[in-house]
Design an enzyme around this catalytic site. Sequence first.
Site, PDB file in Angstrom:
ATOM      1  N   CYS A  92       0.906  -0.892  -0.075  1.00 11.48           N
ATOM      2  CA  CYS A  92       0.103  -0.104  -0.191  1.00 11.48           C
ATOM      3  C   CYS A  92       0.947   1.297   0.081  1.00 11.48           C
ATOM      4  CB  CYS A  92      -0.883   0.047   1.174  1.00 11.48           C
ATOM      5  SG  CYS A  92      -2.345   1.071   0.939  1.00 11.48           S
ATOM      6  N   HIS A 191      -3.468  -5.926   1.557  1.00 10.25           N
ATOM      7  CA  HIS A 191      -3.380  -6.227   3.174  1.00 10.25           C
ATOM      8  C   HIS A 191      -3.906  -7.542   3.380  1.00 10.25           C
ATOM      9  CE1 HIS A 191      -2.575  -1.782   3.535  1.00 10.25           C
ATOM     10  NE2 HIS A 191      -3.764  -1.533   3.065  1.00 10.25           N
TER      11      HIS A 191
END
Length: 244
Positions: A92, A191
């Site tokens: 991310c 994630h």
Amino acid sequence: MSGPLRVVVVYPDLLGTYGDGGNGLILARRAEWRGRDVELLPAPSDRPLPEADMYCLGGGEDGPQVRAARTLIDDGTLAKRVADGAVVLAVCAGFQIVGRTFPGAAGDAHEGLGLLEIDTAKGTGPRAVGEVLVDPTGVEHLPALTGFENHGGVTALAEGAVPLGRVTAGVGNGDGSEGAVRGRVVGTYMHGPVLARNPVLADVLLAWAMGDDALEPLDDSAADQLREERLATVGGRRRRRGRR
């Protein structure tokens, strides 16, 4: 490096919003279960980055992301260790940081580390939030990857850059691809932590770091069951949307 396998979680004080530090724990445990001595080190941003075999960068908010990038550039250790063969998993905000440019809170471009040939800008559409499935193309011998994305960035790969894979559900980079790979640097928006969801990917990274292409298999039956549940759930949602 000689001695124990050293795994560093980079700047958990700045890049710890989404629990991606768990990726470092997964790497350490899977190496230990195979009899390897391991040092798992959290590396806060107010100290020099330790030299290591493996580095994990996670997600964070805009301000801390900018601070993390500037600090890593000034420190210089991560780029040096990558040149020496260290493995990097960047998730991310961490994924954007290891690229060439990424946006700040106002959308202005900030310098990244340039470890991946990518540029990220703020998206103009809805934020990408939800389950994501990826058909891997950038790393061999991987099954479908599963994760959870939560980002507002759109990432463009430069000509010749290699995506981690092709999105089959979710948004990813924004152009049908997801993540990027260059040498031993892997970036992704997933994630989960992504290595808890995809232990095969963890073993690929460990094989790179340990110089062992044939790691002893582990009993991943519990992880495999959860993985199949995730794949079935997301697949069911896709089928229901297709009937509407």
